[in-house]
Enzyme design. Structure first.
Site, PDB file in Angstrom:
ATOM      1  N   MET A 194       0.837  -1.207   0.000  1.00 39.78           N
ATOM      2  CA  MET A 194       0.000   0.000   0.000  1.00 39.78           C
ATOM      3  C   MET A 194       0.869   1.253   0.000  1.00 39.78           C
ATOM      4  O   MET A 194       0.719   2.143  -0.816  1.00 39.78           O
ATOM      5  CB  MET A 194      -0.869   0.053   1.273  1.00 39.78           C
ATOM      6  CG  MET A 194      -1.814  -1.075   1.455  1.00 39.78           C
ATOM      7  SD  MET A 194      -2.883  -0.827   2.913  1.00 39.78           S
ATOM      8  CE  MET A 194      -1.933  -1.612   4.170  1.00 39.78           C
ATOM      9  N   GLY A 247       5.637   8.808  -1.082  1.00 45.57           N
ATOM     10  CA  GLY A 247       4.948  10.088  -0.876  1.00 45.57           C
ATOM     11  C   GLY A 247       3.720  10.012   0.011  1.00 45.57           C
ATOM     12  O   GLY A 247       3.170  11.044   0.397  1.00 45.57           O
ATOM     13  N   GLY A 255       1.472   7.497   3.140  1.00 45.60           N
ATOM     14  CA  GLY A 255       1.257   6.291   3.940  1.00 45.60           C
ATOM     15  C   GLY A 255      -0.122   6.349   4.578  1.00 45.60           C
ATOM     16  O   GLY A 255      -1.044   5.651   4.183  1.00 45.60           O
ATOM     17  N   PHE A 280       8.550   0.410   2.384  1.00 51.47           N
ATOM     18  CA  PHE A 280       8.314  -0.228   3.697  1.00 51.47           C
ATOM     19  C   PHE A 280       7.491  -1.509   3.569  1.00 51.47           C
ATOM     20  O   PHE A 280       6.653  -1.795   4.431  1.00 51.47           O
ATOM     21  CB  PHE A 280       7.564   0.720   4.657  1.00 51.47           C
ATOM     22  CG  PHE A 280       8.198   2.058   4.883  1.00 51.47           C
ATOM     23  CD1 PHE A 280       9.578   2.196   4.930  1.00 51.47           C
ATOM     24  CD2 PHE A 280       7.414   3.190   5.091  1.00 51.47           C
ATOM     25  CE1 PHE A 280      10.160   3.444   5.165  1.00 51.47           C
ATOM     26  CE2 PHE A 280       7.981   4.436   5.325  1.00 51.47           C
ATOM     27  CZ  PHE A 280       9.356   4.562   5.357  1.00 51.47           C
ATOM     28  N   GLU A 304      -6.518  -6.726  10.153  1.00 57.62           N
ATOM     29  CA  GLU A 304      -5.098  -6.390  10.327  1.00 57.62           C
ATOM     30  C   GLU A 304      -4.881  -5.697  11.670  1.00 57.62           C
ATOM     31  O   GLU A 304      -3.938  -5.988  12.408  1.00 57.62           O
ATOM     32  CB  GLU A 304      -4.635  -5.484   9.181  1.00 57.62           C
ATOM     33  CG  GLU A 304      -3.186  -5.069   9.321  1.00 57.62           C
ATOM     34  CD  GLU A 304      -2.645  -4.326   8.103  1.00 57.62           C
ATOM     35  OE1 GLU A 304      -3.394  -4.168   7.118  1.00 57.62           O
ATOM     36  OE2 GLU A 304      -1.482  -3.911   8.154  1.00 57.62           O
ATOM     37  N   LEU A 334      13.292  -2.738  34.514  1.00 54.51           N
ATOM     38  CA  LEU A 334      13.488  -3.708  35.600  1.00 54.51           C
ATOM     39  C   LEU A 334      14.653  -4.667  35.326  1.00 54.51           C
ATOM     40  O   LEU A 334      15.145  -5.330  36.231  1.00 54.51           O
ATOM     41  CB  LEU A 334      12.189  -4.489  35.857  1.00 54.51           C
ATOM     42  CG  LEU A 334      11.090  -3.646  36.537  1.00 54.51           C
ATOM     43  CD1 LEU A 334       9.750  -4.364  36.479  1.00 54.51           C
ATOM     44  CD2 LEU A 334      11.463  -3.332  37.983  1.00 54.51           C
ATOM     45  N   GLY A 368      20.800  -2.598  33.242  1.00 52.19           N
ATOM     46  CA  GLY A 368      21.676  -2.496  32.051  1.00 52.19           C
ATOM     47  C   GLY A 368      21.506  -3.655  31.096  1.00 52.19           C
ATOM     48  O   GLY A 368      21.642  -3.501  29.873  1.00 52.19           O
ATOM     49  N   THR A 376      -1.175   4.445  11.984  1.00 56.99           N
ATOM     50  CA  THR A 376      -0.519   4.979  13.195  1.00 56.99           C
ATOM     51  C   THR A 376      -1.541   5.162  14.328  1.00 56.99           C
ATOM     52  O   THR A 376      -2.760   5.175  14.096  1.00 56.99           O
ATOM     53  CB  THR A 376       0.118   6.350  12.901  1.00 56.99           C
ATOM     54  OG1 THR A 376      -0.932   7.268  12.552  1.00 56.99           O
ATOM     55  CG2 THR A 376       1.132   6.282  11.775  1.00 56.99           C
TER      56      THR A 376
END
Ligand SMILES: Cc1cc2nc3c(=O)[nH]c(=O)nc-3n(C[C@H](O)[C@H](O)[C@H](O)COP(=O)(O)OP(=O)(O)OC[C@H]3O[C@@H](n4cnc5c(N)ncnc54)[C@H](O)[C@@H]3O)c2cc1C
Length: 382
Positions: free
Chosen positions: A127, A131, A133, A158, A246, A341, A344, A369
């Site tokens: 789709m 230019g 989305g 994409f 979807e 949690l 590092g 989005t």
């Protein structure tokens, strides 16, 4: 099982869910590092998923599938989310099959569905363009009629399964003078197709093991027999109809992934010691995990209800948008807390939670989005 308490769960689905978890653990999870290094999964995984019945779970038996429905797909996508790894582009493949099921002519279903069920065809949805989305009406890829063919020019960006895929539901303008009414969908078989070209496998911050690409169409001839449903100008309403599944699917994946993140974090913080005790013994850790669990259970309840509705073909578009919006937002919040949690180690790619963190970010972007979901929900308020 992720949806044990759902009203639509049967014993057969429960067994199928357990077996699906075992399939992913045996056939996918051990190879994830390899997929991440090569930025795509092996074709072998598709073939094995086809043999196992995952690719065609909801495809009717007369078209080579297992004859299940959305409940089977829901169990599969919850388990995929639960693996914590999103390398396998099963979801766009499944969506492509659902477009055919919903709108394909009899000839199109017979031609493509059996091959999607085995993995001979790997599906995708094309789709988005460089230019545009969110504003799908503005697509500029054209398909102009010439004899028995459409001549297609333009490009997409994409596109998930963009490297491995060989069957795409392609969104085109068959009438550029129109907006939504000029949009049509084509079934695109790409093997040996002149004028079809793939761009590079795009470099993303997450989904490292999944291929995402640009696709280019230069005077590409597609037979008119590939026009989905054999009718021009219906593409936009076909898209709107199928986007509900979807979006719910992304909410389902969010439930599986969030559950996995919490389980892994409970295990990690139980083992990890600081100031002479396990990290999970700090009140802050227990409260944060309790909040995560509470959010997950609210999400699960909504998603379970929505699955029950889509099985009966009763899921409204704004309900699917709520599942996608809240699923992706809650997944992001839970995984962010779980990274914290882990300390590092939560920032190290070696740890599943770190990879889940970058993978989760795109859930708020693709499939529409969060802002577009809010628009769709808001439209139904008045
Ligand atoms: C990893 C990945 C995989 C993808 N896979 C596929 C695929 O398989 N097939 C496919 O077709 N596409 C795919 N996409 C594309 C995806 O669906 C789009 O990126 C998405 O829909 C957003 O479109 P855009 O990138 O053009 O952003 P834009 O539309 O340019 O949006 C930019 C920003 O503006 C906001 N915005 C836009 N319109 C409005 C509005 N009306 N109100 C408020 N805010 C607004 C958006 O929410 C966003 O925050 C994929 C994307 C990614 C990153």
């Amino acid at each position: 099982m992720i949806f044990n308490d759902a009203t639509w769960i049967t014993e057969e689905l429960s067994i199928f869910g357990d077996a699906t978890r075992k399939f992913f653990q045996a056939e996918m999870v051990p190879h994830v590092e390899k997929y991440r290094a090569q930025k795509q999964v092996d074709r072998e995984l598709w073939e094995k998923a086809g043999e196992y019945g995952i690719l065609g779970a909801s495809i009717p038996e007369e078209y080579g599938g297992s004859g299940g429905d959305f409940s089977h797909d829901s169990v599969i996508f919850a388990e995929l989310g639960y693996t914590g790894d999103m390398s396998f582009g099963l979801y766009v493949h499944n969506i492509a099959a659902h477009y055919l099921l919903a709108f394909g002519t009899e000839a199109q279903k017979q031609r493509w569905l059996p091959r999607l069920a085995t993995g001979e065809l790997i599906g995708g949805i094309a789709m988005t363009e460089p230019g545009t989305g969110s504003d799908l009406k503005a697509v500029r890829t054209t398909a102009l009629l010439k004899g028995d063919d459409y001549v297609v020019n333009g490009s997409k960006i994409f596109i998930s399964n963009g490297q491995v895929g060989n069957f795409f539901i392609l969104v085109v303008k068959t009438d550029s003078s129109q907006g939504a009414k000029g949009i049509s969908l084509l079934g695109l078989e790409t093997d040996g197709l002149e004028g079809f070209r793939r761009g590079q496998n795009l470099d993303k911050i997450g989904l490292a093991g999944q291929d995402t690409s640009e696709l280019f169409f230069d005077d590409m001839h597609v037979p008119t027999a590939n026009l989905l449903g054999d009718v021009e100008g219906q593409g936009f309403s076909q898209l709107m109809n199928q986007l509900a599944w979807e979006r719910l699917m992304l909410g389902i994946i969010a439930v599986g992934a969030s559950q996995r993140a919490i389980e892994d974090t409970v295990a990690y913080t139980s083992e990890r010691k600081a100031f002479g005790k396990s990290v999970i013994e700090f009140q802050n850790s227990r409260f944060k995990l309790a909040e995560c669990k509470a959010k997950l259970e609210l999400l699960r309840a909504y998603v379970e209800k929505s699955i029950g509705k889509i099985i009966k073909n009763e899921l409204a578009p704004d309900e699917a948008s709520i599942a996608k919006l809240m699923g992706s937002e809650i997944q992001g919040e839970i995984i962010d807390e779980c990274v914290q949690l882990h300390g590092g180690y939560g920032y190290m790619r070696e740890y599943l939670i770190a990879r889940m963190y970058t993978d989760a970010r795109v859930q708020r972007i693709y499939g529409g989005t969060s802002e577009i979901m809010k628009e769709l929900i808001a439209r139904n308020l008045t």
